[in-house]
Design an enzyme around this catalytic site. Structure first.
Site, short mmCIF file in Angstrom:
data_model
loop_
_atom_site.label_atom_id
_atom_site.label_comp_id
_atom_site.label_asym_id
_atom_site.label_seq_id
_atom_site.Cartn_x
_atom_site.Cartn_y
_atom_site.Cartn_z
N GLY A 1 12.12 -20.55 -27.94
CA GLY A 1 12.44 -20.16 -29.53
C GLY A 1 13.06 -22.02 -30.45
O GLY A 1 13.79 -21.73 -31.41
N SER A 2 13.77 -22.55 -29.12
CA SER A 2 14.16 -24.11 -29.74
C SER A 2 13.93 -24.61 -30.45
O SER A 2 14.32 -25.05 -31.86
CB SER A 2 14.91 -24.53 -28.38
OG SER A 2 13.83 -24.91 -27.72
N ASN A 3 12.91 -24.20 -30.98
CA ASN A 3 11.41 -25.28 -31.47
C ASN A 3 11.20 -24.63 -32.55
O ASN A 3 11.52 -24.99 -33.58
CB ASN A 3 10.29 -25.70 -30.61
CG ASN A 3 10.11 -27.16 -29.89
OD1 ASN A 3 11.16 -28.03 -30.32
ND2 ASN A 3 9.78 -27.01 -28.84
N ASN B 1 0.24 -28.25 -31.99
CA ASN B 1 0.78 -27.65 -30.68
C ASN B 1 1.27 -29.36 -29.84
O ASN B 1 1.55 -29.71 -30.64
CB ASN B 1 -0.11 -27.89 -29.47
CG ASN B 1 0.64 -27.41 -28.14
OD1 ASN B 1 1.60 -26.31 -28.27
ND2 ASN B 1 0.46 -27.91 -27.11
N HIS C 1 3.68 -31.16 -27.45
CA HIS C 1 3.55 -31.32 -25.78
C HIS C 1 5.06 -32.49 -25.13
O HIS C 1 5.17 -33.30 -26.23
CB HIS C 1 2.65 -31.36 -25.65
CG HIS C 1 2.53 -32.02 -24.19
ND1 HIS C 1 2.18 -30.65 -22.91
CD2 HIS C 1 2.06 -33.02 -23.24
CE1 HIS C 1 1.80 -30.90 -21.58
NE2 HIS C 1 2.04 -32.41 -22.02
N MET D 1 2.51 -20.25 -24.34
CA MET D 1 2.40 -20.53 -23.05
C MET D 1 1.19 -20.33 -22.45
O MET D 1 0.18 -19.19 -21.82
CB MET D 1 4.00 -20.25 -21.49
CG MET D 1 4.87 -21.53 -22.07
SD MET D 1 4.08 -22.30 -22.30
CE MET D 1 4.18 -23.07 -20.57
N ARG D 2 -0.07 -19.71 -23.83
CA ARG D 2 -1.12 -19.55 -23.21
C ARG D 2 -2.32 -20.56 -23.70
O ARG D 2 -1.86 -20.55 -24.60
CB ARG D 2 -1.64 -18.51 -23.95
CG ARG D 2 -1.07 -17.59 -23.50
CD ARG D 2 -0.79 -15.47 -24.01
NE ARG D 2 -0.23 -15.22 -23.27
CZ ARG D 2 -0.56 -13.98 -22.69
NH1 ARG D 2 -1.32 -13.96 -22.36
NH2 ARG D 2 0.41 -13.35 -21.75
N LYS E 1 -4.03 -16.80 -20.73
CA LYS E 1 -4.90 -17.10 -21.77
C LYS E 1 -4.79 -16.31 -22.64
O LYS E 1 -4.70 -15.06 -22.54
CB LYS E 1 -6.28 -17.75 -21.01
CG LYS E 1 -7.36 -16.78 -20.37
CD LYS E 1 -8.60 -16.91 -20.53
CE LYS E 1 -8.80 -15.65 -19.27
NZ LYS E 1 -10.39 -16.06 -18.48
#
Length: 193
Positions: free
Chosen positions: A11-13, A109, A111, A92-93, A65
């Site tokens: 959870g750093s972001n 998102n 990236h 991560m889905r 997913k």
């Protein structure tokens, strides 16, 4: 702007977003809920620290997913929070068409590459192995194409001679922690205005 953050890891972001909110740098945006597909994810511990509800949502039946019953549970939780923006921050889905339809135009998102270069897993490692002179991070709208939605903002990070995965990852993460809150703040102002 009511923001729901989805994450699968430490959870750093999400923490960078919450710190920006605490410092008054998130514009008209407010994180109202944190959700994770992992019951022991570090991102869930951020909720109590920042006074934001945080909960695990069972993603079953799939491992990589978000579809079927798990997708329905996530949709219900986000709708209950009356989200204006859904932020995928280390989630991560792969999200599927139903989720994308329900929250069309409201999902972003982060990236770890300068898209369209190096989409998918391990963007930082791909850039390092690819021998490019710079990489960075991208905030983009989410569509059915993985890491293929419209680019909202990018931050560039030079790759120095002798760079390792660890040193480059630290530089990219630092850029991410500045870029994502700034984009959320900008979107909140655009929506407000």
């Amino acid at each position: 702007m009511r923001v729901v953050v989805l994450g699968s890891g430490r959870g750093s972001n999400a923490e960078a977003i919450l710190q920006a909110q605490a410092a008054g740098r998130l514009g008209a945006a407010r994180v109202v809920l944190i959700l994770s597909d992992k019951p022991d994810a570090g991102i869930l511990a951020l909720g109590p620290r920042f006074g934001v509800p945080a909960q695990f949502v069972d993603p079953a039946p799939f491992k990589t997913k978000l579809e079927g019953a798990g997708e329905d549970r996530f949709i219900a939780a986000i709708e209950a929070a009356q989200a204006d923006l859904v932020v995928l921050a280390g989630f991560m889905r792969v999200v599927k068409p139903k989720f994308l339809t329900v929250f069309a135009g409201k999902i972003i998102n982060l990236h770890p590459s300068l898209l369209p270069a190096f989409p998918g897993l391990d963007g930082i490692g791909q850039a390092l192995r690819g021998g490019v002179k710079e990489t960075g991070c991208t905030v983009h709208g989410v569509t059915a194409e993985v890491d293929g939605g419209p680019i909202l903002a990018q931050s560039r990070v030079p790759i120095e001679p002798g760079e390792t995965l660890e040193t480059l990852s630290a530089k990219v993460h630092e850029a991410e922690h500045a870029l994502l809150p700034a984009v959320i703040a900008r979107l909140s102002q655009e929506t407000k205005g």
